[in-house]
Scaffold this motif. Structure first.
Motif, PDB file in Angstrom:
ATOM      1  N   THR A  65       0.859  -1.170   0.000  1.00 24.26           N
ATOM      2  CA  THR A  65       0.000   0.000   0.000  1.00 24.26           C
ATOM      3  C   THR A  65       0.897   1.223   0.000  1.00 24.26           C
ATOM      4  OG1 THR A  65      -1.669  -1.171   1.288  1.00 24.26           O
ATOM      5  CG2 THR A  65      -1.808   1.221   1.252  1.00 24.26           C
ATOM      6  N   VAL A  66       0.661   2.139  -0.911  1.00 25.29           N
ATOM      7  CA  VAL A  66       1.459   3.354  -0.978  1.00 25.29           C
ATOM      8  C   VAL A  66       0.860   4.382  -0.022  1.00 25.29           C
ATOM      9  CG1 VAL A  66       2.304   5.207  -2.459  1.00 25.29           C
ATOM     10  CG2 VAL A  66       2.120   2.894  -3.345  1.00 25.29           C
ATOM     11  N   CYS A  67       1.738   5.036   0.716  1.00 26.63           N
ATOM     12  CA  CYS A  67       1.329   6.070   1.655  1.00 26.63           C
ATOM     13  C   CYS A  67       2.092   7.351   1.352  1.00 26.63           C
ATOM     14  CB  CYS A  67       1.634   5.651   3.088  1.00 26.63           C
ATOM     15  SG  CYS A  67       0.730   4.206   3.644  1.00 26.63           S
ATOM     16  N   VAL A  68       1.486   8.459   1.729  1.00 31.19           N
ATOM     17  CA  VAL A  68       2.165   9.741   1.690  1.00 31.19           C
ATOM     18  C   VAL A  68       2.452  10.093   3.144  1.00 31.19           C
ATOM     19  CG1 VAL A  68       1.934  12.181   1.128  1.00 31.19           C
ATOM     20  CG2 VAL A  68       1.082  10.465  -0.452  1.00 31.19           C
ATOM     21  N   PHE A  69       3.729  10.385   3.425  1.00 32.60           N
ATOM     22  CA  PHE A  69       4.160  10.684   4.788  1.00 32.60           C
ATOM     23  C   PHE A  69       4.430  12.171   4.908  1.00 32.60           C
ATOM     24  CE2 PHE A  69       5.470   6.341   3.838  1.00 32.60           C
ATOM     25  CZ  PHE A  69       4.908   5.650   4.896  1.00 32.60           C
ATOM     26  N   ILE A 101       3.777  16.668  -5.036  1.00 34.40           N
ATOM     27  CA  ILE A 101       3.007  15.663  -4.310  1.00 34.40           C
ATOM     28  C   ILE A 101       2.217  14.768  -5.268  1.00 34.40           C
ATOM     29  CG2 ILE A 101       0.966  17.098  -3.913  1.00 34.40           C
ATOM     30  CD1 ILE A 101       0.794  15.797  -1.117  1.00 34.40           C
ATOM     31  N   GLU A 102       1.938  15.295  -6.478  1.00 32.54           N
ATOM     32  CA  GLU A 102       1.181  14.493  -7.451  1.00 32.54           C
ATOM     33  C   GLU A 102       1.988  13.306  -7.964  1.00 32.54           C
ATOM     34  OE1 GLU A 102       3.325  17.704  -9.695  1.00 32.54           O
ATOM     35  OE2 GLU A 102       2.068  17.707  -7.914  1.00 32.54           O
ATOM     36  N   LYS A 103       3.279  13.248  -7.665  1.00 31.04           N
ATOM     37  CA  LYS A 103       4.122  12.125  -8.098  1.00 31.04           C
ATOM     38  C   LYS A 103       4.178  11.019  -7.045  1.00 31.04           C
ATOM     39  CE  LYS A 103       7.009  15.333 -10.651  1.00 31.04           C
ATOM     40  NZ  LYS A 103       8.287  16.015 -10.689  1.00 31.04           N
ATOM     41  N   TRP A 104       3.153  10.941  -6.200  1.00 30.98           N
ATOM     42  CA  TRP A 104       3.152   9.984  -5.097  1.00 30.98           C
ATOM     43  C   TRP A 104       3.262   8.539  -5.577  1.00 30.98           C
ATOM     44  CZ3 TRP A 104      -0.603   6.269  -4.667  1.00 30.98           C
ATOM     45  CH2 TRP A 104      -1.748   6.447  -5.443  1.00 30.98           C
ATOM     46  N   GLU A 105       2.805   8.253  -6.786  1.00 33.26           N
ATOM     47  CA  GLU A 105       2.844   6.873  -7.277  1.00 33.26           C
ATOM     48  C   GLU A 105       4.262   6.374  -7.530  1.00 33.26           C
ATOM     49  OE1 GLU A 105      -1.124   5.842  -9.537  1.00 33.26           O
ATOM     50  OE2 GLU A 105      -0.238   7.707 -10.303  1.00 33.26           O
ATOM     51  N   GLU A 106       5.237   7.307  -7.556  1.00 28.69           N
ATOM     52  CA  GLU A 106       6.629   6.889  -7.695  1.00 28.69           C
ATOM     53  C   GLU A 106       7.116   6.148  -6.449  1.00 28.69           C
ATOM     54  OE1 GLU A 106       9.030  10.223  -8.834  1.00 28.69           O
ATOM     55  OE2 GLU A 106       7.827  10.604 -10.623  1.00 28.69           O
ATOM     56  N   GLY A 107       6.336   6.194  -5.379  1.00 33.60           N
ATOM     57  CA  GLY A 107       6.655   5.450  -4.165  1.00 33.60           C
ATOM     58  C   GLY A 107       6.396   3.966  -4.296  1.00 33.60           C
ATOM     59  N   VAL A 108       5.825   3.563  -5.422  1.00 31.20           N
ATOM     60  CA  VAL A 108       5.570   2.135  -5.666  1.00 31.20           C
ATOM     61  C   VAL A 108       6.893   1.485  -6.060  1.00 31.20           C
ATOM     62  CG1 VAL A 108       4.315   0.466  -7.070  1.00 31.20           C
ATOM     63  CG2 VAL A 108       3.230   2.616  -6.439  1.00 31.20           C
ATOM     64  N   PRO A 109       7.328   0.474  -5.333  1.00 32.42           N
ATOM     65  CA  PRO A 109       8.612  -0.152  -5.663  1.00 32.42           C
ATOM     66  C   PRO A 109       8.524  -0.996  -6.927  1.00 32.42           C
ATOM     67  CG  PRO A 109       7.548  -1.333  -3.879  1.00 32.42           C
ATOM     68  CD  PRO A 109       6.688  -0.136  -4.184  1.00 32.42           C
ATOM     69  N   PRO A 110       9.655  -1.162  -7.624  1.00 33.44           N
ATOM     70  CA  PRO A 110       9.642  -1.968  -8.844  1.00 33.44           C
ATOM     71  C   PRO A 110       9.416  -3.454  -8.569  1.00 33.44           C
ATOM     72  CG  PRO A 110      11.861  -1.231  -8.328  1.00 33.44           C
ATOM     73  CD  PRO A 110      10.949  -0.575  -7.359  1.00 33.44           C
ATOM     74  N   ALA A 111       9.790  -3.921  -7.394  1.00 32.48           N
ATOM     75  CA  ALA A 111       9.588  -5.335  -7.032  1.00 32.48           C
ATOM     76  C   ALA A 111       8.595  -5.412  -5.873  1.00 32.48           C
ATOM     77  CB  ALA A 111      10.913  -5.963  -6.629  1.00 32.48           C
ATOM     78  N   ARG A 112       7.774  -6.445  -5.882  1.00 28.97           N
ATOM     79  CA  ARG A 112       6.777  -6.610  -4.821  1.00 28.97           C
ATOM     80  C   ARG A 112       7.444  -6.788  -3.463  1.00 28.97           C
ATOM     81  NH1 ARG A 112       1.561  -9.712  -6.043  1.00 28.97           N
ATOM     82  NH2 ARG A 112       2.042 -10.285  -3.935  1.00 28.97           N
ATOM     83  N   PHE A 113       6.815  -6.246  -2.445  1.00 24.16           N
ATOM     84  CA  PHE A 113       7.233  -6.367  -1.048  1.00 24.16           C
ATOM     85  C   PHE A 113       8.640  -5.834  -0.795  1.00 24.16           C
ATOM     86  CE2 PHE A 113       4.153  -9.824  -1.804  1.00 24.16           C
ATOM     87  CZ  PHE A 113       3.113  -9.275  -1.078  1.00 24.16           C
ATOM     88  N   GLN A 114       9.056  -4.871  -1.578  1.00 24.26           N
ATOM     89  CA  GLN A 114      10.334  -4.195  -1.376  1.00 24.26           C
ATOM     90  C   GLN A 114      10.004  -2.795  -0.873  1.00 24.26           C
ATOM     91  OE1 GLN A 114      12.669  -3.876  -4.918  1.00 24.26           O
ATOM     92  NE2 GLN A 114      13.984  -2.303  -4.078  1.00 24.26           N
ATOM     93  N   LEU A 115      10.680  -2.342   0.168  1.00 29.43           N
ATOM     94  CA  LEU A 115      10.405  -1.017   0.707  1.00 29.43           C
ATOM     95  C   LEU A 115      11.011   0.047  -0.198  1.00 29.43           C
ATOM     96  CD1 LEU A 115      10.953  -1.566   4.519  1.00 29.43           C
ATOM     97  CD2 LEU A 115       8.805  -1.443   3.271  1.00 29.43           C
TER      98      LEU A 115
END
Length: 146
Positions: A65-69, A101-115
């Motif tokens: 889950t992507v979050c904005v901190f 802030i609109e680039k929040w989706e860049e917080g999605v890692p390229p590999a699953r379950f990677q921080l």
């Protein structure tokens, strides 16, 4: 940045405290980010106290889950999930105040379950170092020219 925040009306805060579902919104009139964590669990953050915003992910058992901190002066970090009601509207409204802030989706890692973590916005700081604008001043490090 926008205007300083003002106190929110008591009736508005009481009505919002009855929310059962996590949701988030930006109160433009008061200049605060309002996060409802559950009944009688609301957190308000004045936008002038936000020091830095970053996007990152949290591992859930089924998916990331992507979050904005929101990093806040003198307070714990506020995490807002993409699954919270009002998240998309919050990002759309706040991009005027916090560009990037609109680039929040860049917080999605390229590999699953990677921080992963991406800085979206940072409050500009005033540099305390003096600036030497004297063009006549010789550079003591460079060798003399012949």
């Amino acid at each position: 940045m926008g205007p300083k925040s003002t106190p929110r009306p008591l009736w508005t805060r009481l009505r919002e405290n009855l929310t059962w579902r996590p949701k988030v919104h930006f109160d433009q009139e008061s200049g605060v980010v309002v996060v409802h964590l559950g009944p009688f669990r609301t957190r308000e953050v004045a936008m002038e106290r936000i020091r830095r915003i970053e996007a990152g992910n949290r591992d859930n058992t089924t998916a990331d889950t992507v979050c904005v901190f929101f990093h806040i002066d003198g307070e714990p970090v506020l995490a807002v999930s993409e699954l919270d009601s009002g998240f998309a509207v919050l990002v759309a409204v706040m991009r005027e105040y916090f560009p990037g802030i609109e680039k929040w989706e860049e917080g999605v890692p390229p590999a699953r379950f990677q921080l992963a973590s991406v800085e979206l916005w940072k409050r500009p700081t005033i540099d305390s170092d003096p600036i030497d604008d004297d063009p006549i001043d010789d550079d003591p490090i460079s060798p003399p020219q012949a």
